[in-house]
Design a protein around this motif. Structure first.
Motif, short mmCIF file in Angstrom:
data_model
loop_
_atom_site.label_atom_id
_atom_site.label_comp_id
_atom_site.label_asym_id
_atom_site.label_seq_id
_atom_site.Cartn_x
_atom_site.Cartn_y
_atom_site.Cartn_z
N THR A 213 -10.62 -36.43 17.61
CA THR A 213 -9.84 -37.24 18.55
C THR A 213 -9.56 -38.61 17.96
N PRO A 214 -8.29 -39.06 17.94
CA PRO A 214 -7.99 -40.41 17.44
C PRO A 214 -8.72 -41.47 18.26
N VAL A 215 -9.10 -42.54 17.61
CA VAL A 215 -9.86 -43.59 18.28
C VAL A 215 -9.06 -44.19 19.43
N ASP A 216 -7.74 -44.35 19.25
CA ASP A 216 -6.93 -44.99 20.28
C ASP A 216 -6.59 -44.06 21.44
N ALA A 217 -7.11 -42.82 21.43
CA ALA A 217 -6.88 -41.91 22.55
C ALA A 217 -7.74 -42.28 23.76
N LEU A 218 -8.79 -43.06 23.53
CA LEU A 218 -9.66 -43.48 24.63
C LEU A 218 -9.01 -44.64 25.37
N CYS A 219 -8.77 -44.45 26.66
CA CYS A 219 -8.13 -45.49 27.47
C CYS A 219 -9.14 -46.53 27.95
N GLY A 220 -10.33 -46.09 28.32
CA GLY A 220 -11.31 -47.03 28.83
C GLY A 220 -12.59 -46.34 29.26
N VAL A 221 -13.63 -47.15 29.45
CA VAL A 221 -14.93 -46.67 29.91
C VAL A 221 -15.35 -47.56 31.07
N TRP A 222 -15.69 -46.95 32.20
CA TRP A 222 -16.06 -47.72 33.38
C TRP A 222 -17.35 -47.17 33.98
N ARG A 223 -18.11 -48.09 34.58
CA ARG A 223 -19.43 -47.74 35.10
C ARG A 223 -19.51 -48.06 36.59
N PHE A 224 -20.13 -47.14 37.33
CA PHE A 224 -20.22 -47.27 38.78
C PHE A 224 -21.65 -47.03 39.24
N ARG A 225 -21.95 -47.56 40.43
CA ARG A 225 -23.26 -47.35 41.05
C ARG A 225 -23.05 -47.01 42.52
N ALA A 226 -23.85 -46.07 43.01
CA ALA A 226 -23.70 -45.62 44.40
C ALA A 226 -23.91 -46.77 45.37
#
Length: 227
Positions: A213-226
């Motif tokens: 997978t190309p590196v720029d294929a990743l749009c973002g990483v997000w973290r959530f908590r209940a």
């Protein structure tokens, strides 16, 4: 005293049926791999190997036993017993409900997230309809740099990351472009659910997540908590 003739015809017939079952499986496998993209062949082979090999073994045993009970016997051999089929673990937790942002980047970019079955609703207006793709483990790479899910998400190497394809809803001809993917349409999301925490990785459309997978294929990483 006369010698009793040995019936070798049944043995030869059984060996012939067993060989035929093996040949038919190989031909079907080759045709299947030719019908899909090359990059998906490895994943497809793993699925066929893990899912079909036990059935082929049972069919071969059925043939070696003289093809007992005819077509009904073949169906039984292919299906196996209900107890042998994989099932969900009793303590499996279904991802559902509202999760608030767990860091500043998530709060500023997407806000909270609500998971309801195949739908993921983000507070900033994005609604993603998804379908299952496969389960990846934490030690698997998700780009050409060899970065792993475990390293990016601070997870265990054996953590199970759910890969889902983003699909259009009933009123859409295609998945719309998203500002979360720099104006491109999202194609895949990777979801890691750990108790009251959820991590969400988004990849652009036409992405096959893996070591190529190309590196720029990743749009973002997000973290959530209940909440």
């Amino acid at each position: 005293m006369t010698a009793t003739p040995v019936n070798r015809s049944k043995g030869r017939s059984n060996r012939g049926l067993k060989g035929l079952a093996g040949v038919l499986f190989f031909v079907c496998l080759v045709l299947f791999l030719m019908a899909i993209e090359q990059k998906q062949a490895v994943e497809a082979w793993a699925a066929v190997r893990d899912g079909a090999a036990p059935a082929v073994s049972r069919i071969a045993d059925w043939a070696a036993d003289g093809a007992s009970k005819g077509l009904d016997g073949l169906k039984t051999a292919a299906a196996g017993t209900p107890d042998s089929r994989p099932t969900a673990t009793p303590n499996a937790v279904v991802l559902a409900g509202e999760f608030g942002p767990a860091d500043d980047l998530t709060r500023e970019t997407v806000g909270s997230a609500t998971f309801a079955g195949a739908t993921i609703r983000l507070e900033r207006g994005e609604t993603l309809r998804t379908r299952p793709l496969r389960i990846a483990t934490g030690d698997q790479a998700y780009n050409t740099l060899g970065e792993t899910f475990a390293a990016r998400l601070n997870a265990r190497p054996d953590a199970q990351i759910e890969l889902r394809a983003v699909v259009p809803n009933d009123r859409q001809a295609a998945v719309p472009a998203s500002p979360l993917c720099k104006g491109e349409a999202p194609g895949v999301v990777a979801v890691l659910h750990r108790r009251d925490q959820v991590e969400l990785m988004m990849f652009r459309e036409r992405t096959i997540v893996g070591g190529e997978t190309p590196v720029d294929a990743l749009c973002g990483v997000w973290r959530f908590r209940a909440r």
